[in-house]
Write an enzyme that holds these catalytic residues in place. Sequence first.
Site, PDB file in Angstrom:
ATOM      1  N   LEU A 207       0.915  -1.138   0.084  1.00  0.00           N
ATOM      2  CA  LEU A 207       0.093  -0.092  -0.175  1.00  0.00           C
ATOM      3  C   LEU A 207       0.778   1.139   0.055  1.00  0.00           C
ATOM      4  CD1 LEU A 207      -2.408  -1.083   2.758  1.00  0.00           C
ATOM      5  CD2 LEU A 207      -3.021  -0.953   0.431  1.00  0.00           C
ATOM      6  N   HIS A 208       0.393   2.162  -0.900  1.00  0.00           N
ATOM      7  CA  HIS A 208       1.445   3.414  -0.973  1.00  0.00           C
ATOM      8  C   HIS A 208       0.584   4.484  -1.199  1.00  0.00           C
ATOM      9  CE1 HIS A 208       1.749   2.244  -5.155  1.00  0.00           C
ATOM     10  NE2 HIS A 208       2.049   3.598  -5.538  1.00  0.00           N
ATOM     11  N   ARG A 209      -0.431   4.264  -2.100  1.00  0.00           N
ATOM     12  CA  ARG A 209      -1.228   5.484  -2.798  1.00  0.00           C
ATOM     13  C   ARG A 209      -1.532   6.831  -1.721  1.00  0.00           C
ATOM     14  NH1 ARG A 209      -1.827   5.360  -7.797  1.00  0.00           N
ATOM     15  NH2 ARG A 209      -1.238   3.453  -8.873  1.00  0.00           N
TER      16      ARG A 209
END
Length: 366
Positions: A207-209
């Site tokens: 997860l990074h957005r």
Amino acid sequence: MKKVVHLIAGVRPNFMKIAPLWHALNATGWCLPKVVHTGQHSDINMSEWFFQDLEMGQPDYTLQAVTGSHAKVTGSIMIAYEDLLMKEKPDLVVVVGDVDSTVACAISAKKMHIPVAHLEAGLRSFDRTMPEELNRLLVDSIADILWTPSKDGGVNLKNEGVEDSRIQQVGNIMIDSLTMALPKIEKVDLKSEHDISLDAPYCVVTLHRPSNVDDKEQLERIVTQLVRISERINIIFPIHPRTKKRLIEFDLYSQLLQPSLTLCDPLSYIDFIAAVRKSSLLVTDSGGVQEETTYLGIPCLTLRPNTERPITITEGTNQLITLDNLVEKVEEIIENGKPVVPSIEMWDGQTAARVVDRIGQFLNVR
């Protein structure tokens, strides 16, 4: 005299996309491919990473992009790349993907009347709030050659009025990277190298957005759901620096310290795919991994309202999900097991060869 082709890369997925093409062009005898690292992700140890994972050696040029807003990053790359083009005018510039480096170098090259080819053209999320979508639209509007990974990319471009002569379906270059790396991937021992155990069934999470990790309430809900999932299946979570920063800032990191939830630093491409390859499923908000899981036959749950890779849903193993149905979807996959490995046209590890053939035709060397 050999034809000079610049291969532009700024972030880690870009290097994975240009690696097979660099090797294929190097083997032609008529082409001198040169890697231009824009420096958009300056924290990558380029020397070690290139040598070990991609066997490419050092980049030929490093532009040292500044950090900051999209405008600052894009502007600094445009200026630096223009300076390079003043010294060396390549016969073709190949940009890949949809990051700021892609649009910056495409614009600089076109303004100096140098042909540009876009590898991975035609992908659309139809969400113009995403910076990547704007980059895709801009690059595809000016590039001379548009290499699409699948039929839907060509349809999108034609719907935007792009002439057929600029569109060439060549397949998915990421699958070339994957198949090229498989011998190394099969030898990876994550237990000894990262203390990551693959003995029991597990789920990989990435997860990074900003939409998921920059909002405290959203990230708190994600953490709660991941803890619930970890009660049902083990989780391996390589944490992106941006995500880790937010988890600590929002005082959420400690909640993830569960016996069945393994946290680790970002993995190299080889190690990451080794983990994904033996997983039961993957939860992500990334782009490229939707394709890799489809090729490997691993169920993928994408925590986003849309995807620029819809073929991974219609013909692959990907599903778009929300936090409201995440746990439910994980339960379904645990109960039903892995799907049959799909086969998508031209996702066969031969994309680089097709691209080299198209470059040869364009530069009149064959």
